[in-house]
Design a protein around this motif. Structure first.
Motif, mmCIF file in Angstrom:
data_model
loop_
_atom_site.group_PDB
_atom_site.id
_atom_site.type_symbol
_atom_site.label_atom_id
_atom_site.label_comp_id
_atom_site.label_asym_id
_atom_site.label_seq_id
_atom_site.Cartn_x
_atom_site.Cartn_y
_atom_site.Cartn_z
ATOM 1 N N MET A 1 49.386 -12.238 62.657
ATOM 2 C CA MET A 1 48.278 -12.617 61.798
ATOM 3 C C MET A 1 46.996 -12.651 62.627
ATOM 4 S SD MET A 1 47.594 -16.089 59.643
ATOM 5 C CE MET A 1 47.993 -15.703 57.971
ATOM 6 N N ALA A 2 45.907 -12.305 62.002
ATOM 7 C CA ALA A 2 44.615 -12.294 62.679
ATOM 8 C C ALA A 2 44.171 -13.711 63.020
ATOM 9 C CB ALA A 2 43.576 -11.629 61.788
ATOM 10 N N ARG A 3 43.527 -13.828 64.134
ATOM 11 C CA ARG A 3 42.955 -15.121 64.516
ATOM 12 C C ARG A 3 41.567 -15.217 63.916
ATOM 13 N NH1 ARG A 3 45.028 -18.401 67.818
ATOM 14 N NH2 ARG A 3 43.091 -19.067 68.783
ATOM 15 N N ILE A 4 41.251 -16.378 63.418
ATOM 16 C CA ILE A 4 39.960 -16.603 62.779
ATOM 17 C C ILE A 4 39.229 -17.687 63.541
ATOM 18 C CG2 ILE A 4 38.791 -17.286 60.657
ATOM 19 C CD1 ILE A 4 41.329 -16.391 59.159
ATOM 20 N N ALA A 5 37.971 -17.442 63.852
ATOM 21 C CA ALA A 5 37.153 -18.432 64.537
ATOM 22 C C ALA A 5 36.353 -19.205 63.501
ATOM 23 C CB ALA A 5 36.219 -17.749 65.528
ATOM 24 N N PHE A 6 36.431 -20.525 63.598
ATOM 25 C CA PHE A 6 35.688 -21.402 62.695
ATOM 26 C C PHE A 6 34.605 -22.132 63.469
ATOM 27 C CE2 PHE A 6 39.919 -21.168 60.718
ATOM 28 C CZ PHE A 6 39.568 -20.744 59.453
ATOM 29 N N SER A 7 33.545 -22.480 62.779
ATOM 30 C CA SER A 7 32.509 -23.291 63.407
ATOM 31 C C SER A 7 33.062 -24.703 63.610
ATOM 32 C CB SER A 7 31.260 -23.337 62.518
ATOM 33 O OG SER A 7 31.523 -24.100 61.348
ATOM 34 N N GLU A 8 32.376 -25.480 64.423
ATOM 35 C CA GLU A 8 32.818 -26.865 64.643
ATOM 36 C C GLU A 8 32.846 -27.634 63.331
ATOM 37 O OE1 GLU A 8 30.820 -29.009 67.744
ATOM 38 O OE2 GLU A 8 30.825 -27.243 69.071
ATOM 39 N N ASN A 9 31.842 -27.425 62.498
ATOM 40 C CA ASN A 9 31.768 -28.113 61.214
ATOM 41 C C ASN A 9 32.962 -27.733 60.332
ATOM 42 O OD1 ASN A 9 30.484 -29.778 59.224
ATOM 43 N ND2 ASN A 9 29.877 -27.899 58.185
ATOM 44 N N GLU A 10 33.303 -26.452 60.304
ATOM 45 C CA GLU A 10 34.443 -25.999 59.504
ATOM 46 C C GLU A 10 35.746 -26.583 60.033
ATOM 47 O OE1 GLU A 10 32.620 -21.667 58.145
ATOM 48 O OE2 GLU A 10 33.649 -21.882 60.086
ATOM 49 N N GLU A 11 35.898 -26.611 61.350
ATOM 50 C CA GLU A 11 37.105 -27.191 61.943
ATOM 51 C C GLU A 11 37.235 -28.673 61.609
ATOM 52 O OE1 GLU A 11 37.539 -26.391 66.101
ATOM 53 O OE2 GLU A 11 37.535 -24.218 65.792
ATOM 54 N N ARG A 12 36.123 -29.408 61.686
ATOM 55 C CA ARG A 12 36.155 -30.837 61.325
ATOM 56 C C ARG A 12 36.558 -31.006 59.873
ATOM 57 N NH1 ARG A 12 31.529 -31.176 64.567
ATOM 58 N NH2 ARG A 12 30.192 -30.932 62.758
ATOM 59 N N PHE A 13 36.000 -30.183 58.990
ATOM 60 C CA PHE A 13 36.335 -30.262 57.566
ATOM 61 C C PHE A 13 37.825 -30.006 57.355
ATOM 62 C CE2 PHE A 13 37.052 -28.211 53.468
ATOM 63 C CZ PHE A 13 36.578 -29.196 52.620
ATOM 64 N N ILE A 14 38.339 -28.976 57.982
ATOM 65 C CA ILE A 14 39.758 -28.643 57.838
ATOM 66 C C ILE A 14 40.620 -29.793 58.339
ATOM 67 C CG2 ILE A 14 41.589 -27.117 58.700
ATOM 68 C CD1 ILE A 14 39.447 -24.846 58.652
ATOM 69 N N ARG A 15 40.297 -30.328 59.509
ATOM 70 C CA ARG A 15 41.065 -31.458 60.058
ATOM 71 C C ARG A 15 41.028 -32.662 59.125
ATOM 72 N NH1 ARG A 15 39.038 -29.960 65.019
ATOM 73 N NH2 ARG A 15 37.358 -31.459 64.867
ATOM 74 N N ARG A 16 39.839 -32.963 58.579
ATOM 75 C CA ARG A 16 39.719 -34.112 57.659
ATOM 76 C C ARG A 16 40.596 -33.923 56.436
ATOM 77 N NH1 ARG A 16 34.064 -33.678 58.401
ATOM 78 N NH2 ARG A 16 33.884 -32.990 56.240
ATOM 79 N N GLN A 17 40.663 -32.704 55.920
ATOM 80 C CA GLN A 17 41.488 -32.444 54.743
ATOM 81 C C GLN A 17 42.966 -32.679 55.038
ATOM 82 O OE1 GLN A 17 40.220 -31.840 51.636
ATOM 83 N NE2 GLN A 17 38.361 -32.353 52.754
ATOM 84 N N VAL A 18 43.416 -32.252 56.217
ATOM 85 C CA VAL A 18 44.817 -32.451 56.607
ATOM 86 C C VAL A 18 45.075 -33.934 56.874
ATOM 87 C CG1 VAL A 18 46.582 -31.918 58.337
ATOM 88 C CG2 VAL A 18 45.057 -30.100 57.495
ATOM 89 N N GLU A 19 44.173 -34.576 57.617
ATOM 90 C CA GLU A 19 44.337 -35.993 57.951
ATOM 91 C C GLU A 19 44.329 -36.870 56.710
ATOM 92 O OE1 GLU A 19 41.207 -36.634 60.768
ATOM 93 O OE2 GLU A 19 42.279 -35.547 62.358
#
Length: 88
Positions: A1-19
């Motif tokens: 699968m392709a690796r996707i680079a996210f901005s810091e803001n996007e990564e924080r959002f994704i982490r918050r959704q999982v948490e």
């Protein structure tokens, strides 16, 4: 699968959704976003290919059922200013 680079803001959002327990993992968050994007694109395509041509044919059959360009722009301007006022 392709690796996707996210901005810091996007990564924080994704982490918050999982948490928050909204999604099982990061992949589920991305998949949900892609599903929403697909729904939006499908709706846009339907609008462009079905709804606009149908409305155009209605207007050709009965031009009086439309509004003038001036009225349309005035309505858009009023909606825009109303939206700006609500944000303040």
């Amino acid at each position: 699968m392709a690796r996707i680079a996210f901005s810091e803001n996007e990564e924080r959002f994704i982490r918050r959704q999982v948490e928050a327990g909204n999604y099982a993992d990061e992949g589920d968050v991305v998949s949900a976003g892609l599903r929403i994007l697909q729904e939006l694109e499908d709706a846009r395509e339907k609008w462009l290919l079905e709804e606009i041509p149908a409305r155009f044919e209605e207007l050709r059959a009965d031009p009086q059922s439309g509004v003038s360009l001036g009225t349309a722009f005035a309505d858009l301007d009023a909606r825009h200013h109303s939206g700006l006022a609500q944000k303040k």
